[in-house]
Design a protein around this motif. Structure first.
Motif, mmCIF file in Angstrom:
data_model
loop_
_atom_site.group_PDB
_atom_site.id
_atom_site.type_symbol
_atom_site.label_atom_id
_atom_site.label_comp_id
_atom_site.label_asym_id
_atom_site.label_seq_id
_atom_site.Cartn_x
_atom_site.Cartn_y
_atom_site.Cartn_z
ATOM 1 N N LEU A 109 93.957 -6.840 85.774
ATOM 2 C CA LEU A 109 92.725 -6.060 85.944
ATOM 3 C C LEU A 109 92.056 -5.849 84.589
ATOM 4 N N GLY A 110 92.853 -5.479 83.596
ATOM 5 C CA GLY A 110 92.328 -5.256 82.251
ATOM 6 C C GLY A 110 91.846 -6.526 81.578
ATOM 7 N N ILE A 111 92.329 -7.654 82.043
ATOM 8 C CA ILE A 111 91.902 -8.941 81.483
ATOM 9 C C ILE A 111 90.665 -9.467 82.206
ATOM 10 N N LEU A 112 90.712 -9.470 83.536
ATOM 11 C CA LEU A 112 89.642 -10.107 84.314
ATOM 12 C C LEU A 112 88.325 -9.336 84.283
ATOM 13 N N LEU A 113 88.362 -8.029 84.450
ATOM 14 C CA LEU A 113 87.096 -7.283 84.510
ATOM 15 C C LEU A 113 86.241 -7.463 83.253
ATOM 16 N N PRO A 114 86.793 -7.318 82.047
ATOM 17 C CA PRO A 114 85.946 -7.515 80.859
ATOM 18 C C PRO A 114 85.488 -8.971 80.686
ATOM 19 N N LEU A 115 86.274 -9.921 81.169
ATOM 20 C CA LEU A 115 85.852 -11.320 81.058
ATOM 21 C C LEU A 115 84.695 -11.644 82.005
ATOM 22 N N ILE A 116 84.687 -11.012 83.167
ATOM 23 C CA ILE A 116 83.667 -11.310 84.183
ATOM 24 C C ILE A 116 82.416 -10.459 84.003
ATOM 25 N N TYR A 117 82.611 -9.172 83.780
ATOM 26 C CA TYR A 117 81.488 -8.229 83.744
ATOM 27 C C TYR A 117 81.404 -7.547 82.375
ATOM 28 N N PRO A 118 80.313 -7.757 81.654
ATOM 29 C CA PRO A 118 80.170 -7.163 80.307
ATOM 30 C C PRO A 118 80.299 -5.640 80.262
ATOM 31 N N LYS A 119 79.897 -4.937 81.328
ATOM 32 C CA LYS A 119 79.983 -3.469 81.277
ATOM 33 C C LYS A 119 81.424 -2.975 81.173
ATOM 34 N N PHE A 120 82.390 -3.811 81.552
ATOM 35 C CA PHE A 120 83.795 -3.421 81.457
ATOM 36 C C PHE A 120 84.389 -3.696 80.076
ATOM 37 N N ARG A 121 83.542 -4.073 79.139
ATOM 38 C CA ARG A 121 83.999 -4.227 77.757
ATOM 39 C C ARG A 121 83.957 -2.888 77.029
ATOM 40 N N ASN A 122 83.539 -1.860 77.736
ATOM 41 C CA ASN A 122 83.511 -0.501 77.229
ATOM 42 C C ASN A 122 84.845 0.167 77.585
ATOM 43 N N PHE A 123 85.533 0.697 76.583
ATOM 44 C CA PHE A 123 86.869 1.273 76.785
ATOM 45 C C PHE A 123 86.870 2.376 77.848
ATOM 46 N N LYS A 124 85.914 3.295 77.750
ATOM 47 C CA LYS A 124 85.892 4.423 78.675
ATOM 48 C C LYS A 124 85.670 3.959 80.118
ATOM 49 N N ILE A 125 84.760 3.010 80.310
ATOM 50 C CA ILE A 125 84.506 2.492 81.660
ATOM 51 C C ILE A 125 85.749 1.791 82.199
ATOM 52 N N MET A 126 86.413 1.016 81.340
ATOM 53 C CA MET A 126 87.627 0.319 81.762
ATOM 54 C C MET A 126 88.733 1.309 82.108
ATOM 55 N N LEU A 127 88.880 2.334 81.303
ATOM 56 C CA LEU A 127 89.895 3.360 81.548
ATOM 57 C C LEU A 127 89.645 4.055 82.888
ATOM 58 N N LEU A 128 88.409 4.474 83.123
ATOM 59 C CA LEU A 128 88.078 5.172 84.368
ATOM 60 C C LEU A 128 88.214 4.256 85.590
ATOM 61 N N THR A 129 87.851 2.990 85.430
ATOM 62 C CA THR A 129 87.970 2.044 86.539
ATOM 63 C C THR A 129 89.429 1.794 86.887
ATOM 64 N N THR A 130 90.255 1.605 85.872
ATOM 65 C CA THR A 130 91.680 1.394 86.100
ATOM 66 C C THR A 130 92.294 2.623 86.764
ATOM 67 N N LEU A 131 91.914 3.791 86.288
ATOM 68 C CA LEU A 131 92.393 5.035 86.880
ATOM 69 C C LEU A 131 91.955 5.141 88.344
ATOM 70 N N ALA A 132 90.699 4.822 88.619
ATOM 71 C CA ALA A 132 90.175 4.909 89.989
ATOM 72 C C ALA A 132 90.893 3.936 90.930
ATOM 73 N N ILE A 133 91.113 2.709 90.490
ATOM 74 C CA ILE A 133 91.786 1.723 91.340
ATOM 75 C C ILE A 133 93.238 2.136 91.580
ATOM 76 N N SER A 134 93.911 2.629 90.555
ATOM 77 C CA SER A 134 95.282 3.097 90.725
ATOM 78 C C SER A 134 95.337 4.281 91.691
ATOM 79 N N LEU A 135 94.415 5.203 91.539
ATOM 80 C CA LEU A 135 94.357 6.356 92.443
ATOM 81 C C LEU A 135 94.070 5.908 93.873
ATOM 82 N N LEU A 136 93.187 4.935 94.031
ATOM 83 C CA LEU A 136 92.886 4.398 95.361
ATOM 84 C C LEU A 136 94.142 3.803 96.006
ATOM 85 N N ILE A 137 94.935 3.110 95.230
ATOM 86 C CA ILE A 137 96.185 2.545 95.753
ATOM 87 C C ILE A 137 97.144 3.662 96.159
#
Length: 175
Positions: A109-137
């Protein structure tokens, strides 16, 4: 967890993810007039479907046999690292599987999102997204009664996503 059980999880996740990915490709081609599909996006869909199957669904029979009266019986384990210490006391293999498994499943997840979508190259956005997906699981596990919802899972999942993200961003800076 035995190697046979891990193999069974991987095969089941591969089949589920293949079906989901084929549906994604078909719908994408029908909705958009483009016949070109981006391979990294297909890989992301495959990865997310695998992740959800292994961590939350845990077999189609769980979805088929789901009954509302059986859900919501799981408790949340909200005290950090209690489960990790309990697993460590059992044996080293279970501990390694628990910690490394949670971290490794989120590395892509941490590898693919920043490679595909530039907005995920932001640390805070990546952190919150990873947290949200983990919480969803974890919420899916709780709702489907397929696992124990545990704060330690969220902690190690987020670590995995961030390690993947930092790896990609370090390589991008050097290249």
């Amino acid at each position: 967890m035995s190697l046979d059980r891990i193999y069974s999880f991987v095969v089941r996740a591969f089949v589920f993810a293949t079906v989901v990915t084929l549906i994604y490709i078909t719908v994408k081609m029908l909705i958009t007039k483009k016949k070109k599909i981006q391979p990294l996006k297909v890989l992301l869909v495959f990865y997310l479907a695998s992740l959800w199957e292994i961590t939350a669904i845990r077999g189609v029979e769980n979805l088929i046999n789901f009954r509302i009266e059986n859900s919501f019986i799981n408790q949340w384990q909200l005290v950090p690292l209690i489960t990790t210490f309990m697993v460590f006391e059992r044996n080293i293999w279970t501990f390694i599987y628990f910690v490394a498994g949670n971290i490794l499943w989120f590395l892509p997840l941490g590898i693919l999102l920043p490679l595909i979508y530039p907005k995920f190259r932001n640390f805070k956005i990546m952190l919150l997204t990873t947290l949200a997906i983990s919480l969803l699981i974890e919420l899916s596990q709780w709702f489907l009664s397929t696992g124990v919802s545990d704060i330690d899972d969220i902690i190690f999942n987020v670590m995995g996503g961030i390690i993947g993200y930092l790896t990609v961003m370090t390589i991008k800076k050097r290249v």
